[in-house]
Design a protein around this motif. Sequence first.
Motif, short mmCIF file in Angstrom:
data_model
loop_
_atom_site.label_atom_id
_atom_site.label_comp_id
_atom_site.label_asym_id
_atom_site.label_seq_id
_atom_site.Cartn_x
_atom_site.Cartn_y
_atom_site.Cartn_z
N VAL A 9 0.94 -1.36 -0.04
CA VAL A 9 -0.08 -0.01 -0.15
C VAL A 9 0.89 1.04 -0.08
N THR A 10 0.90 2.04 -1.16
CA THR A 10 1.71 3.13 -1.12
C THR A 10 0.84 4.30 -0.52
N GLY A 11 1.42 5.28 0.10
CA GLY A 11 0.60 6.07 0.83
C GLY A 11 0.01 5.54 1.86
N GLY A 12 0.73 4.56 2.51
CA GLY A 12 -0.08 3.74 3.45
C GLY A 12 -0.04 4.32 4.93
N THR A 13 0.61 5.36 5.20
CA THR A 13 0.70 6.16 6.35
C THR A 13 -0.40 7.18 6.45
N GLY A 14 -0.91 7.41 5.37
CA GLY A 14 -2.15 8.67 5.29
C GLY A 14 -3.41 8.49 5.82
N LEU A 15 -4.51 9.10 5.38
CA LEU A 15 -5.69 8.93 5.85
C LEU A 15 -6.43 7.52 5.07
N VAL A 16 -6.36 7.35 4.00
CA VAL A 16 -6.97 6.17 3.59
C VAL A 16 -5.93 4.93 3.86
N GLY A 17 -4.79 4.92 3.90
CA GLY A 17 -3.90 3.88 4.21
C GLY A 17 -4.13 3.45 5.75
N ARG A 18 -4.23 4.47 6.54
CA ARG A 18 -4.35 3.96 7.78
C ARG A 18 -5.87 3.16 8.14
N ALA A 19 -7.03 3.87 7.42
CA ALA A 19 -8.02 3.31 7.42
C ALA A 19 -8.08 1.72 6.91
N ASN A 43 10.92 7.87 -2.00
CA ASN A 43 10.61 8.96 -2.84
C ASN A 43 9.94 8.11 -4.22
N LEU A 44 8.70 8.27 -4.10
CA LEU A 44 8.05 7.34 -5.37
C LEU A 44 8.05 8.26 -6.84
N SER A 45 8.56 9.39 -6.67
CA SER A 45 8.62 10.33 -7.67
C SER A 45 9.96 10.04 -8.40
N ASP A 46 10.98 9.39 -7.92
CA ASP A 46 12.22 8.90 -8.22
C ASP A 46 12.23 7.48 -8.52
N ARG A 47 12.39 7.31 -9.87
CA ARG A 47 12.14 5.95 -10.52
C ARG A 47 13.22 4.80 -9.84
N GLU A 48 14.42 5.01 -9.44
CA GLU A 48 15.34 4.13 -8.79
C GLU A 48 14.82 3.87 -7.45
N GLN A 49 14.30 4.94 -6.70
CA GLN A 49 13.99 4.53 -5.27
C GLN A 49 12.67 3.96 -5.57
N THR A 50 11.87 4.03 -6.30
CA THR A 50 10.55 3.06 -6.60
C THR A 50 10.86 1.91 -6.67
N ASN A 92 5.89 5.79 -12.14
CA ASN A 92 6.72 4.92 -11.53
C ASN A 92 6.27 3.88 -10.82
N VAL A 93 5.14 4.14 -10.08
CA VAL A 93 4.45 2.91 -9.23
C VAL A 93 3.84 1.99 -10.59
N LEU A 94 3.17 2.32 -11.54
CA LEU A 94 2.55 1.19 -12.45
C LEU A 94 3.43 0.67 -13.22
N HIS A 95 4.40 1.39 -13.57
CA HIS A 95 5.63 0.79 -14.66
C HIS A 95 6.54 -0.20 -14.10
#
Length: 318
Positions: A9-19, A43-50, A92-95
């Motif tokens: 779950v990306t964004g898993g520490t936010g509003l919906v992820g916590r829910a 950082n998911l906006s960075d391809r290598e980190q993703t 980055n996430v999809l590819h």
Amino acid sequence: MGDSKRILVTGGTGLVGRAIQYHVEREKPEGETWIFIGSKDGNLSDREQTREIFAKHQPTHVIHLAAMVGGLFHNMAHNLDFLRTNLLINDNVLHTSYERGVKKVVSCLSTCIFPDKTTYPIDETMVHNGPPNDTNFGYSYAKRLIDVQNRGYHEQYGLSYTSVIPCNVFGPYDNFNLEHAHVIPALMRKVHAAKLENKPNVQVLGTGKPLRQFIYSRDLAKLIIWTLREYPEVKPIILSVGEEDEVSIKDAAVAIKTAFSYEGDLVFDTSAADGQFKKTASNAKLRNYLPDFKFTPFSEAIRETVHWYNENYEHIRK
């Protein structure tokens, strides 16, 4: 879903992820390992980190919630930033999911992606029928392109990548920073502060007349989990309360004032922008799949969120 799934779950520490985490911890589903990551994990906006994140966790399924988000006025001031950052995150996430052989991706969109000039209620077939509202065009176009990419991955590679379109979400672990917050958490922060400081009134930006559908984050989480496990389509599905449950900004403010037991007045600043007057979404498609799903009543969800806010005030995002 079959045997042994690893769900990232990306964004898993936010509003919906916590829910989502709230329900998973109580359900303890067999054959599913859930991994919740936030911005501190990379950082998911960075391809290598993703790619490093995916190599570390080796997901078979992904719920993609991560995004650069903000309220009306933050969007208006930073449309280019919202466009560029979200395009990078989503691609980055999809590819990377494609590269790693992820079987299913459920991405989270927003009703703000729909055309500004349209008929109501809006439905899933109308996403690309015209320009979105000017106030948040950067975020909206970036989110629309997830739907386009999902279609591409399905047609070119046969992959089951899909998306959900929730209405306005609120609940525990929301972002209460006034510069970035959406309307419900922003009003909660203001009313709470006014009560603590014994202020005689709270200023509400706009006329209070616009209508919105609000969904409690824990209801949305149940529906996203269902989407991952059961929803068979690549085409998006709107996850929303019904049109009959639409609430004005004024009524939302009154509900928050009541839940906090604040006795001051609400003062509406009519010089501030209202944004779209309404963006009513049809949940007919959802009801075809889940006719008996019960949403938490708005006032009850507000009371639960205010209770959580009071209990966790020192640790909220503010």
